[in-house]
Design an enzyme around this catalytic site. Structure first.
Site, short mmCIF file in Angstrom:
data_model
loop_
_atom_site.label_atom_id
_atom_site.label_comp_id
_atom_site.label_asym_id
_atom_site.label_seq_id
_atom_site.Cartn_x
_atom_site.Cartn_y
_atom_site.Cartn_z
CG HIS A 1 28.00 -13.44 -39.83
ND1 HIS A 1 27.28 -12.56 -39.04
CD2 HIS A 1 28.02 -12.90 -41.07
CE1 HIS A 1 26.87 -11.54 -39.78
NE2 HIS A 1 27.31 -11.72 -41.00
CG ASN B 1 23.81 -8.04 -40.80
OD1 ASN B 1 24.17 -9.09 -40.29
ND2 ASN B 1 24.38 -7.53 -41.87
#
Ligand code: NDP
Length: 511
Positions: free
Chosen positions: A68, A141
């Site tokens: 990420h 997500n």
């Protein structure tokens, strides 16, 4: 509760007279002059302004997140539109119309900090709520499921999606080798979503967020439910084709950052409607899958979405590094009445995320303005000292729970986990492998046959997207890929084979 702090999450402190100084506040006479012997002689070590400048430059970066690393963010608010106090007693839900300030960060997963926005990858969707009961992070997500359900596989899995240790390149063999190993094929449901149109969102504004994990929420009476959260885009879902995504990655790698920043700058504030699905413990016992299995969804028809509120992003950060790069999201940051379930991947994340921020930013990362719980205010005189302690360190308060200090502990007023599920069993090593039967393929097949079949050309694009990617793998791994998708649906497997063969023929013709 102690007095609340001031919201300084999006303010920057700039000297009013704009006199430029070194980092200790000593004014600089001339920005570019260096102290030398004569005009062109060697430099002097006493030139502290130069040393300050160069030494700080060497330390400008904090380690990027792994994974990420690459993301964008904006501030906004969450507003309650519907009463869910029968499900959750958190203060943020207690009144219709109540607003809580938020920060949301979107990201890709596998790419490095400077990588392109439009690559095929899941997208992170993390929101920090500055609530009066402390900071709450929903670290979600854009997909309702994930690739693994054994947390011990996480580093291995992420390595396969990143770079080959020798070639330093992304590697289709590593990528598909992991995913097609029989015991790991439980990933197939997520891989189906990844290679569907939703694997390349057209912007962060046009994708959903999902908790994926099951959480446990309780009301003030102590009744509790398993809960999944869905954050659905009010802009509608929009995606890119593989060809568009590839072209844009070259032409404008910051495409989604630009889209988010510009929309907010123009007053076109993106919003999402927040829903929950709820399940009782009895329903969970009858559910065909474990509710702690992160690779499965709860069907809408059995567990309908219930509206909760709205998430609106209406404020760009003033400084990306301070407010987005240093933002530290962790699923362990939670508030009363919202608890983690026994989902093993979630349980591991409770450790791993905060640990990553301690490494990336330092043990006092929670004191930074963007991370600090200003709306509730941190007070624990036992948590003291450490590098970069910047909040006064509780002054002369004792550094232990001293008698006669009148410290208040209010935990006993709240339902806590011990009153809910009860666990028994020996401590055993357990590997939650893909089932040898079809059970771990059922939802992937549903997605292909019941959902993609209703979207024009989606099944063909699915085979196309998989085949183009897998054609870069070795013939043996290509065959494993075809076999895995044949298990999802024979037509899909056949079509993946056709795309791989066509792509191989095209590449061979270039030789
Ligand atoms: P439904 O027909 O009620 O739901 C299907 C859902 O699929 C839609 O509501 C939409 O979710 C989502 N969807 C549409 N296109 C795609 C795509 N390209 N990739 C991923 N998801 C897409 O059926 P079920 O609830 O029984 O679910 C069937 C399948 O749909 C599941 O196996 C799962 O793969 C997928 N799905 C289900 C979700 C759920 O929570 N039930 C959530 C997301 C996907 P949305 O409305 O959230 O945009």
């Amino acid at each position: 509760m102690s007095a609340k702090g001031k919201d300084n999450t999006n303010t920057a402190d700039v000297r009013d007279d704009r006199v430029v100084t070194n980092s200790l506040g000593n004014p600089l006479n001339e920005p570019y002059a260096t102290q030398r012997i004569g005009q062109h002689g060697p430099l002097l070590l006493q030139d502290y302004n130069l040393l300050d400048n160069l030494a700080h430059f060497n330390r400008e970066r904090v380690p990027e997140r792994n994974p990420h690393a690459h993301g964008s963010g904006a501030f906004g608010y969450f507003e309650v539109t519907d009463d869910i106090t029968d499900i959750c007693g958190s203060a943020m839900f207690d009144t219709i119309g109540k607003r809580t300030r938020c920060l949301t960060r979107f990201s890709t997963v596998g790419g490095e900090k400077g990588s392109a926005d439009t690559v095929r990858d899941p997208r992170g969707f993390a929101t920090k709520f500055y609530t009066e009961e402390g900071n709450l992070d929903w670290v979600y997500n854009n997909t309702p499921i994930f690739f693994i359900r054994d947390p011990s596989k996480f580093p291995t899995f992420i390595h396969t999606q990143k770079r080959n240790p020798q070639t330093n390149m992304k590697d289709a063999n590593m990528f598909w080798d992991f995913l097609t190993t029989p015991e790991n094929q439980v990933a197939v449901h997520q891989v189906m979503i990844l290679f569907s149109d939703r694997g390349t969102p057209a912007s962060y504004r046009t994708m959903n967020g999902y908790s994926g994990h099951t959480y446990k929420w309780s009301n003030k009476k102590g009744d509790w439910h398993y809960v999944q959260v869905h954050i659905l885009s009010d802009q509608g879902i929009k995606n890119l084709t593989i060809e568009e995504a590839t072209r844009i990655a070259g032409e404008n790698p910051d495409y989604c950052q630009q889209d988010l920043f510009t929309s907010i700058e123009k007053g076109k504030f993106p919003s999402w409607t927040v829903y929950i699905q709820t399940m009782t413990e009895e329903q969970a016992q009858k559910f065909p899958f474990s509710v702690f299995d992160l690779t499965k969804i709860w069907p809408h028809k059995d567990y309908p979405l219930r509206r909760v509120g709205k998430l609106v992003l209406n404020e760009n950060p003033k400084n990306f590094f301070a407010q987005v790069e240093q933002a530290a999201f962790a699923p362990s940051n939670t508030v009363p009445y919202q608890e983690a379930s026994a989902d093993p991947v979630l349980q591991s994340r409770l450790f791993a995320y905060a640990d990553a921020h301690r490494y990336r930013i330092g043990p006092n990362y929670a004191q930074l303005p963007v991370n600090c719980p200003y709306a509730s205010k941190f007070f624990n005189p036992v948590i003291r000292d450490g590098p970069m302690n910047i909040d006064g360190n509780f002054g002369s308060e004792p550094n232990y729970y001293a008698t006669n200090t009148n410290y208040q502990f209010i935990q006993q007023d709240r339902p806590i986990q011990e009153h809910q599920e009860v666990w028994h069993g020996p401590a055993i090593p357990y590997h939650w492998k893909t089932d040898a039967g079809d059970i771990d393929f059922v939802q992937a097949t549903d997605l292909y046959r019941k959902v993609l079949s209703k979207q024009e050309g989606a099944q063909e694009r699915q085979a196309h997207n998989i085949g183009i990617h897998a054609a870069a793998a070795s013939p043996e791994i290509q065959e494993r890929v075809i076999q895995m998708f044949t298990r999802v649906d024979k037509e899909l497997g056949d079509n993946v084979r056709k795309v791989i063969n066509a792509k191989n023929a095209e590449e061979n013709a270039k030789l």
